[in-house]
Design a protein around this motif. Structure first.
Motif, mmCIF file in Angstrom:
data_model
loop_
_atom_site.group_PDB
_atom_site.id
_atom_site.type_symbol
_atom_site.label_atom_id
_atom_site.label_comp_id
_atom_site.label_asym_id
_atom_site.label_seq_id
_atom_site.Cartn_x
_atom_site.Cartn_y
_atom_site.Cartn_z
ATOM 1 N N GLN A 48 10.382 -3.802 -14.206
ATOM 2 C CA GLN A 48 8.986 -3.785 -14.245
ATOM 3 C C GLN A 48 9.278 -4.136 -12.243
ATOM 4 O O GLN A 48 9.791 -5.215 -12.088
ATOM 5 C CB GLN A 48 8.195 -4.135 -14.450
ATOM 6 N N PRO A 49 8.368 -3.900 -11.366
ATOM 7 C CA PRO A 49 8.304 -4.794 -10.270
ATOM 8 C C PRO A 49 7.860 -5.648 -9.935
ATOM 9 O O PRO A 49 6.911 -5.602 -10.689
ATOM 10 C CB PRO A 49 7.993 -2.875 -8.982
ATOM 11 N N ILE A 50 8.700 -6.259 -9.310
ATOM 12 C CA ILE A 50 7.992 -7.545 -9.004
ATOM 13 C C ILE A 50 8.325 -7.776 -7.315
ATOM 14 O O ILE A 50 8.786 -6.900 -6.473
ATOM 15 C CB ILE A 50 8.827 -8.589 -9.641
ATOM 16 N N ILE A 51 6.992 -8.218 -7.112
ATOM 17 C CA ILE A 51 6.727 -9.274 -5.615
ATOM 18 C C ILE A 51 7.360 -10.448 -5.533
ATOM 19 O O ILE A 51 6.417 -11.535 -5.843
ATOM 20 C CB ILE A 51 5.349 -8.838 -4.670
ATOM 21 N N PRO A 52 8.322 -10.666 -4.738
ATOM 22 C CA PRO A 52 9.294 -12.142 -4.536
ATOM 23 C C PRO A 52 7.954 -12.732 -3.659
ATOM 24 O O PRO A 52 7.478 -12.695 -2.727
ATOM 25 C CB PRO A 52 10.680 -12.062 -3.836
ATOM 26 N N GLY A 53 7.556 -14.137 -4.249
ATOM 27 C CA GLY A 53 7.199 -14.877 -3.436
ATOM 28 C C GLY A 53 7.345 -15.305 -1.745
ATOM 29 O O GLY A 53 6.712 -15.740 -1.293
ATOM 30 N N ASP A 111 -2.906 -4.433 -17.153
ATOM 31 C CA ASP A 111 -3.657 -2.977 -17.674
ATOM 32 C C ASP A 111 -2.870 -2.009 -16.230
ATOM 33 O O ASP A 111 -2.797 -1.021 -16.951
ATOM 34 C CB ASP A 111 -5.023 -3.268 -16.421
ATOM 35 N N SER A 112 -2.623 -2.901 -15.059
ATOM 36 C CA SER A 112 -1.806 -2.030 -13.998
ATOM 37 C C SER A 112 -0.070 -1.419 -14.614
ATOM 38 O O SER A 112 0.181 0.003 -14.513
ATOM 39 C CB SER A 112 -0.709 -2.729 -12.902
ATOM 40 N N ARG A 114 0.081 -0.490 -18.149
ATOM 41 C CA ARG A 114 -0.201 0.514 -19.379
ATOM 42 C C ARG A 114 -0.312 1.950 -18.321
ATOM 43 O O ARG A 114 -0.704 3.310 -18.100
ATOM 44 C CB ARG A 114 -1.531 0.301 -19.818
ATOM 45 N N GLN A 115 -1.202 1.699 -16.683
ATOM 46 C CA GLN A 115 -1.735 3.424 -16.460
ATOM 47 C C GLN A 115 -0.173 3.251 -15.641
ATOM 48 O O GLN A 115 0.024 5.053 -16.157
ATOM 49 C CB GLN A 115 -2.908 2.215 -15.452
ATOM 50 N N PHE A 116 0.569 2.799 -14.943
ATOM 51 C CA PHE A 116 1.527 3.853 -14.485
ATOM 52 C C PHE A 116 2.675 3.940 -15.448
ATOM 53 O O PHE A 116 3.603 4.603 -15.626
ATOM 54 C CB PHE A 116 2.211 2.812 -13.966
ATOM 55 N N ASP A 117 2.827 3.423 -16.601
ATOM 56 C CA ASP A 117 3.581 3.782 -17.696
ATOM 57 C C ASP A 117 3.745 4.788 -18.347
ATOM 58 O O ASP A 117 4.487 5.795 -18.803
ATOM 59 C CB ASP A 117 3.531 1.850 -18.716
ATOM 60 N N ALA A 118 2.497 5.039 -18.336
ATOM 61 C CA ALA A 118 1.813 6.332 -19.138
ATOM 62 C C ALA A 118 1.992 8.280 -17.708
ATOM 63 O O ALA A 118 1.382 8.801 -18.265
ATOM 64 C CB ALA A 118 0.097 6.663 -19.279
ATOM 65 N N MET A 119 2.212 7.430 -16.329
ATOM 66 C CA MET A 119 2.073 8.652 -15.778
ATOM 67 C C MET A 119 3.781 8.910 -15.980
ATOM 68 O O MET A 119 4.618 8.487 -15.609
ATOM 69 C CB MET A 119 1.942 8.557 -14.611
ATOM 70 N N ALA A 154 -0.984 -2.970 -9.188
ATOM 71 C CA ALA A 154 -2.375 -3.694 -9.082
ATOM 72 C C ALA A 154 -1.019 -5.712 -9.493
ATOM 73 O O ALA A 154 -0.504 -4.908 -10.383
ATOM 74 C CB ALA A 154 -3.415 -3.994 -10.001
ATOM 75 N N PHE A 155 -1.455 -6.146 -9.151
ATOM 76 C CA PHE A 155 -0.218 -7.657 -9.063
ATOM 77 C C PHE A 155 -1.293 -8.384 -8.922
ATOM 78 O O PHE A 155 -1.930 -8.950 -8.779
ATOM 79 C CB PHE A 155 0.395 -7.614 -7.809
#
Length: 233
Positions: A48-53, A111-112, A114-119, A154-155
């Motif tokens: 899954q995508p991550i945003i590095p600190g 939640d995010s 699940r939302q994008f996994d279904a797209m 959303a992250f």
């Protein structure tokens, strides 16, 4: 002294929402035929995508330094504003100091995911943006494919602040709030001048923890209201 005794920890949570496609690149020495030219960074386990600190920390620090700089060229690190040095630290020779802020790598909310996994997307929780640069002299086209985190993702934003000087706490939080506002008026990742990387911070929660017997008198509700007031998008 530049480092003081630890009085407690302030824990800041929020939701970072991607408003326009976000690209924080992952270096790759090998790109098979048909692969995206510039993929974004992913968690090696979940993919899954991550945003590095480090990306968020560096961006906020740079924006604050630019806002306070007397010229276009930034001054040396050891000449940064005192608030920048104590919040983000400094590795300058003979004046190194640890940062009071500790950033976390950001993962997508459940939640995010699940939302994008279904797209049906171009890649797993990703979209591919086709771009084309044109050489101004030869008119030669240079097409490329850039993978982006889709708008709406959303992250989980997390940040810890070391309380070393209760007298400087409010000033530090107000300065951090300025950094949050600058970030939301700028962008994360690459290609921001073309509309990439616009983000919004919301749903702040602030907690405090201390082993000290004396009461720190931290008003977490005040800081939550302060940070929420930074949301201009």
């Amino acid at each position: 002294m530049r480092q003081q005794a630890l009085k407690g920890k302030l824990y800041i949570q929020a939701q970072l929402t991607v408003l326009t496609g976000l690209h924080i690149g992952a270096g790759s020495d090998f790109a098979p035929i048909g692969a995206v030219d510039s993929p974004f960074i992913r968690d090696p386990f979940t993919k899954q995508p991550i945003i590095p600190g480090s990306s968020v920390k560096g961006k906020i620090r740079t924006l604050l330094a630019k806002s306070l700089s007397p010229s276009y060229v930034l001054q040396k690190i050891e000449e940064d504003d005192e608030r920048i040095q104590r919040l983000f630290g400094s590795a300058a020779k003979d004046s190194a100091r640890p940062a009071r802020l500790q950033f976390f790598d950001m993962k997508m909310t459940a939640d995010s995911v699940r939302q994008f996994d279904a797209m049906e997307l171009d890649t797993y929780i990703g979209e591919v943006k086709f771009e084309n640069s044109i050489d101004r002299l030869t008119a030669t086209a240079n097409p490329r494919q850039i993978e982006r985190v889709p708008a709406g993702a959303a992250f989980q934003f997390q940040l810890v602040y070391n309380i070393e000087s209760p007298e400087e706490l409010i000033e530090d939080m107000q300065f951090l709030a300025d950094g949050f506002k600058l970030l939301q008026m700028d962008y994360l990742g690459g290609h921001g001048s073309r509309g990439y990387g616009r983000v919004r911070l919301s749903d702040f929660h602030v907690g405090v923890f201390s082993l000290q017997k004396e009461e720190l008198g931290v008003d977490t509700a005040q800081f939550e209201q302060l940070f929420e007031g930074c949301n201009i998008l």
